[in-house]
Scaffold this active site. Structure first.
Site, PDB file in Angstrom:
ATOM      1  N   TYR A   1     -12.883 -42.461  22.577  1.00 24.44           N
ATOM      2  CA  TYR A   1     -13.378 -41.251  23.222  1.00 24.44           C
ATOM      3  C   TYR A   1     -12.524 -40.914  24.444  1.00 24.44           C
ATOM      4  CZ  TYR A   1     -16.614 -37.892  25.287  1.00 24.44           C
ATOM      5  OH  TYR A   1     -17.170 -36.751  25.817  1.00 24.44           O
TER       6      TYR A   1
ATOM      7  N   HIS B   1      -9.903 -37.643  25.038  1.00 31.53           N
ATOM      8  CA  HIS B   1     -10.060 -36.722  26.169  1.00 31.53           C
ATOM      9  C   HIS B   1      -8.865 -36.762  27.118  1.00 31.53           C
ATOM     10  CE1 HIS B   1     -14.085 -36.116  24.668  1.00 31.53           C
ATOM     11  NE2 HIS B   1     -14.154 -35.062  25.467  1.00 31.53           N
TER      12      HIS B   1
ATOM     13  N   TYR C   1     -15.239 -30.016  35.580  1.00 31.64           N
ATOM     14  CA  TYR C   1     -15.864 -30.661  34.418  1.00 31.64           C
ATOM     15  C   TYR C   1     -15.541 -32.145  34.424  1.00 31.64           C
ATOM     16  CZ  TYR C   1     -17.266 -30.932  29.423  1.00 31.64           C
ATOM     17  OH  TYR C   1     -17.868 -31.216  28.225  1.00 31.64           O
TER      18      TYR C   1
ATOM     19  N   TRP D   1     -12.578 -28.967  17.636  1.00 33.49           N
ATOM     20  CA  TRP D   1     -12.782 -30.134  18.497  1.00 33.49           C
ATOM     21  C   TRP D   1     -14.020 -30.921  18.057  1.00 33.49           C
ATOM     22  CZ3 TRP D   1      -9.937 -32.872  21.702  1.00 33.49           C
ATOM     23  CH2 TRP D   1     -10.569 -33.808  22.536  1.00 33.49           C
ATOM     24  N   TRP D   2     -15.089 -30.210  17.747  1.00 37.76           N
ATOM     25  CA  TRP D   2     -16.295 -30.891  17.273  1.00 37.76           C
ATOM     26  C   TRP D   2     -16.003 -31.699  16.014  1.00 37.76           C
ATOM     27  CZ3 TRP D   2     -20.272 -26.288  17.391  1.00 37.76           C
ATOM     28  CH2 TRP D   2     -20.613 -26.002  18.721  1.00 37.76           C
TER      29      TRP D   2
END
Length: 131
Positions: free
Chosen positions: A45, A49, A68, A103-104
């Protein structure tokens, strides 16, 4: 000192006034939420990112996201997301973009998702804030 050099070159060091910063933040909406990673997927993960696609970064900014951050609770594999957004209606439309859907799909194998591959995200309620 660096400040003296600026003055000697005819430049003025300008710092934003505290009230101006406060006013800018007042026009942003805070959004916080939690998501869940599958066990053993923490490094993957973070890697994904750290290599966030430029077009995904552009889309986030275009739809009003700033400041963010995503945090990980290693004990539970719970992700905590926090961002400022300009406008909730505009932000909600970001999920309709092709890059968001892509992206999902890319992230679906490492975290809990809905049938459309969007992450299962639970909005969090602010219970304390200190300026």
């Amino acid at each position: 000192t660096p400040t003296r050099r600026l003055y000697s070159q005819g430049m003025r060091l300008v710092q934003p006034e505290k009230y101006l910063i406060k006013r800018i933040v007042q026009f942003s909406l805070q959004k916080s939420f939690k998501m869940k990673l599958y066990n053993g997927m923490e490094e993957e993960y973070e890697k994904r990112h750290n290599n966030l696609w430029p077009e995904m970064k552009e889309m986030l900014k275009e739809y009003g996201a700033s400041d963010y951050s995503i945090f990980l609770d290693k004990e539970t594999n719970t992700l905590f997301g926090y961002m400022l957004i300009e406008n909730m209606e505009k932000w909600d439309k970001s999920s309709e973009t092709a890059i968001c859907r892509k992206w999902w799909d890319y992230m679906a194998d490492i975290m809990e998702t809905n049938p459309d591959n969007s992450p299962v995200a639970v909005n969090l309620k602010e219970v304390f804030h200190l300026d």
